[in-house]
Design a protein around this motif. Structure first.
Motif, PDB file in Angstrom:
ATOM      1  N   LEU A 175      -0.105 -26.767  35.527  1.00  0.00           N
ATOM      2  CA  LEU A 175      -0.779 -27.084  34.267  1.00  0.00           C
ATOM      3  C   LEU A 175       0.204 -27.050  33.109  1.00  0.00           C
ATOM      4  O   LEU A 175       0.801 -26.007  32.817  1.00  0.00           O
ATOM      5  CB  LEU A 175      -1.917 -26.094  34.020  1.00  0.00           C
ATOM      6  N   ALA A 176       0.365 -28.181  32.448  1.00  0.00           N
ATOM      7  CA  ALA A 176       1.244 -28.267  31.284  1.00  0.00           C
ATOM      8  C   ALA A 176       0.415 -28.106  30.015  1.00  0.00           C
ATOM      9  O   ALA A 176      -0.635 -28.740  29.862  1.00  0.00           O
ATOM     10  CB  ALA A 176       1.979 -29.608  31.269  1.00  0.00           C
ATOM     11  N   GLY A 177       0.877 -27.250  29.107  1.00  0.00           N
ATOM     12  CA  GLY A 177       0.195 -27.034  27.831  1.00  0.00           C
ATOM     13  C   GLY A 177       0.919 -27.726  26.692  1.00  0.00           C
ATOM     14  O   GLY A 177       2.146 -27.859  26.712  1.00  0.00           O
ATOM     15  N   TYR A 178       0.145 -28.173  25.693  1.00  0.00           N
ATOM     16  CA  TYR A 178       0.711 -28.920  24.582  1.00  0.00           C
ATOM     17  C   TYR A 178       0.356 -28.255  23.253  1.00  0.00           C
ATOM     18  O   TYR A 178      -0.572 -27.440  23.164  1.00  0.00           O
ATOM     19  CB  TYR A 178       0.224 -30.372  24.639  1.00  0.00           C
ATOM     20  N   GLY A 181      -3.094 -27.753  21.769  1.00  0.00           N
ATOM     21  CA  GLY A 181      -4.036 -26.916  22.503  1.00  0.00           C
ATOM     22  C   GLY A 181      -4.557 -27.530  23.782  1.00  0.00           C
ATOM     23  O   GLY A 181      -5.285 -26.876  24.533  1.00  0.00           O
ATOM     24  N   SER A 182      -4.210 -28.766  24.082  1.00  0.00           N
ATOM     25  CA  SER A 182      -4.689 -29.432  25.292  1.00  0.00           C
ATOM     26  C   SER A 182      -3.862 -29.000  26.504  1.00  0.00           C
ATOM     27  O   SER A 182      -2.725 -28.521  26.375  1.00  0.00           O
ATOM     28  CB  SER A 182      -4.625 -30.949  25.147  1.00  0.00           C
ATOM     29  N   VAL A 183      -4.462 -29.175  27.672  1.00  0.00           N
ATOM     30  CA  VAL A 183      -3.819 -28.826  28.935  1.00  0.00           C
ATOM     31  C   VAL A 183      -4.036 -29.967  29.912  1.00  0.00           C
ATOM     32  O   VAL A 183      -5.144 -30.519  30.000  1.00  0.00           O
ATOM     33  CB  VAL A 183      -4.416 -27.517  29.524  1.00  0.00           C
ATOM     34  N   ALA A 192       7.819 -34.280  23.035  1.00  0.00           N
ATOM     35  CA  ALA A 192       8.082 -33.373  21.917  1.00  0.00           C
ATOM     36  C   ALA A 192       6.967 -32.358  21.719  1.00  0.00           C
ATOM     37  O   ALA A 192       7.200 -31.271  21.181  1.00  0.00           O
ATOM     38  CB  ALA A 192       8.283 -34.187  20.640  1.00  0.00           C
ATOM     39  N   ASP A 193       5.735 -32.697  22.145  1.00  0.00           N
ATOM     40  CA  ASP A 193       4.612 -31.786  21.923  1.00  0.00           C
ATOM     41  C   ASP A 193       4.368 -30.850  23.099  1.00  0.00           C
ATOM     42  O   ASP A 193       3.412 -30.078  23.098  1.00  0.00           O
ATOM     43  CB  ASP A 193       3.338 -32.570  21.610  1.00  0.00           C
ATOM     44  N   PHE A 194       5.235 -30.870  24.108  1.00  0.00           N
ATOM     45  CA  PHE A 194       5.086 -29.960  25.245  1.00  0.00           C
ATOM     46  C   PHE A 194       5.384 -28.533  24.793  1.00  0.00           C
ATOM     47  O   PHE A 194       6.432 -28.248  24.220  1.00  0.00           O
ATOM     48  CB  PHE A 194       6.030 -30.358  26.379  1.00  0.00           C
ATOM     49  N   GLY A 199       0.895 -21.084  33.123  1.00  0.00           N
ATOM     50  CA  GLY A 199       0.945 -19.772  33.782  1.00  0.00           C
ATOM     51  C   GLY A 199       2.321 -19.466  34.327  1.00  0.00           C
ATOM     52  O   GLY A 199       3.149 -20.364  34.512  1.00  0.00           O
ATOM     53  N   PRO A 200       2.599 -18.198  34.588  1.00  0.00           N
ATOM     54  CA  PRO A 200       3.920 -17.807  35.117  1.00  0.00           C
ATOM     55  C   PRO A 200       3.991 -17.990  36.624  1.00  0.00           C
ATOM     56  O   PRO A 200       2.985 -18.244  37.290  1.00  0.00           O
ATOM     57  CB  PRO A 200       3.986 -16.324  34.749  1.00  0.00           C
ATOM     58  N   ASN A 201       5.193 -17.850  37.156  1.00  0.00           N
ATOM     59  CA  ASN A 201       5.377 -17.832  38.599  1.00  0.00           C
ATOM     60  C   ASN A 201       5.258 -16.401  39.108  1.00  0.00           C
ATOM     61  O   ASN A 201       5.585 -15.449  38.402  1.00  0.00           O
ATOM     62  CB  ASN A 201       6.755 -18.388  38.980  1.00  0.00           C
TER      63      ASN A 201
END
Length: 225
Positions: A175-178, A181-183, A192-194, A199-201
């Protein structure tokens, strides 16, 4: 069993849950239909019972690993209700299901629900003929889990358990967050908005090994994140 000592009893059982025909596969955002069986799908039950020094039950549990994407609440409820009258010595609340999170397992649905007759991905809402319906898959999986739970519980015998932990990178969050606030699943991380991965590994690999009274291995639990 030696008197005056706490005792652990362990039992195992497994069942095949491969449907008899093609099914809609659960675990992605697009329609997928099985074409062949490469590896078997199974459910594996581990029955545990701890007795105190007087032989009274201190704790009990039946853990069931299922080769499914998820284990919905209605599946666990069905298993508990069907097993309860057959195994009066086992508290049905002690039966816990969990999934291996395979993305190539069948869709499940309760009979009488809107999804029960679907023969393709619920995400698309389309239907196909000739597939094993989700309600039929649910009935098969529930029945096989009940069989495994009963066999494992009746097979429990004096045993022991040992633990080990190792480090192994087995996966990462998708899951990539921006910044807005979107995922997004499998989102682009080269923009640029990444903002970061959601979540962590977890590189830790926790393991439990079970042994019979003669110190011969009977099975293991592997927790890979």
């Amino acid at each position: 069993m030696k008197s005056g000592r706490a005792v652990l009893k362990v039992g195992w059982a497994s069942r095949d849950i491969v449907p008899d025909g093609p099914v809609a596969l659960r675990g992605q955002f697009y329609e997928r239909v099985s074409q062949y069986v490469r590896d078997p799908l199974t459910v594996t039950a581990l029955a545990l019972e701890q007795l105190d020094e007087r032989g009274a039950v201190r704790a009990q549990a039946v853990l069931v690993s299922c080769d499914l994407a998820t284990t919905p609440a209605f599946l666990q409820q069905r298993v508990r209700s069907e097993v309860a009258p057959k195994l009066p010595g086992l508290d049905p609340v002690s039966i816990v299901l969990f999934a291996t999170h395979t993305h190539t397992g069948p869709m499940l649905a309760e009979p009488g629900t809107a999804a029960a007759g679907l023969t393709a991905s619920a995400a698309t809402g389309t239907t196909r003929t000739g597939l094993v319906e989700p309600a039929a898959c649910f009935a098969l999986v529930a029945r096989r889990i009940c069989e495994a739970v009963e066999e494992a519980w009746k097979a429990r015998a004096v045993g022991s358990v040992s633990a080990a932990t190792e480090i192994a990178v087995t996966g990462h969050c998708r899951l990539a967050g921006y910044r807005d606030g979107s995922v997004r699943m499998y989102g682009n991380t080269q923009t640029a908005d990444f903002a970061g991965i959601l979540g962590p590994n977890d590189p830790y690999l926790e393991m439990l090994f079970f042994w019979d009274a003669d110190r011969r291995p009977t099975g293991a639990i592997l927790n890979a994140c």
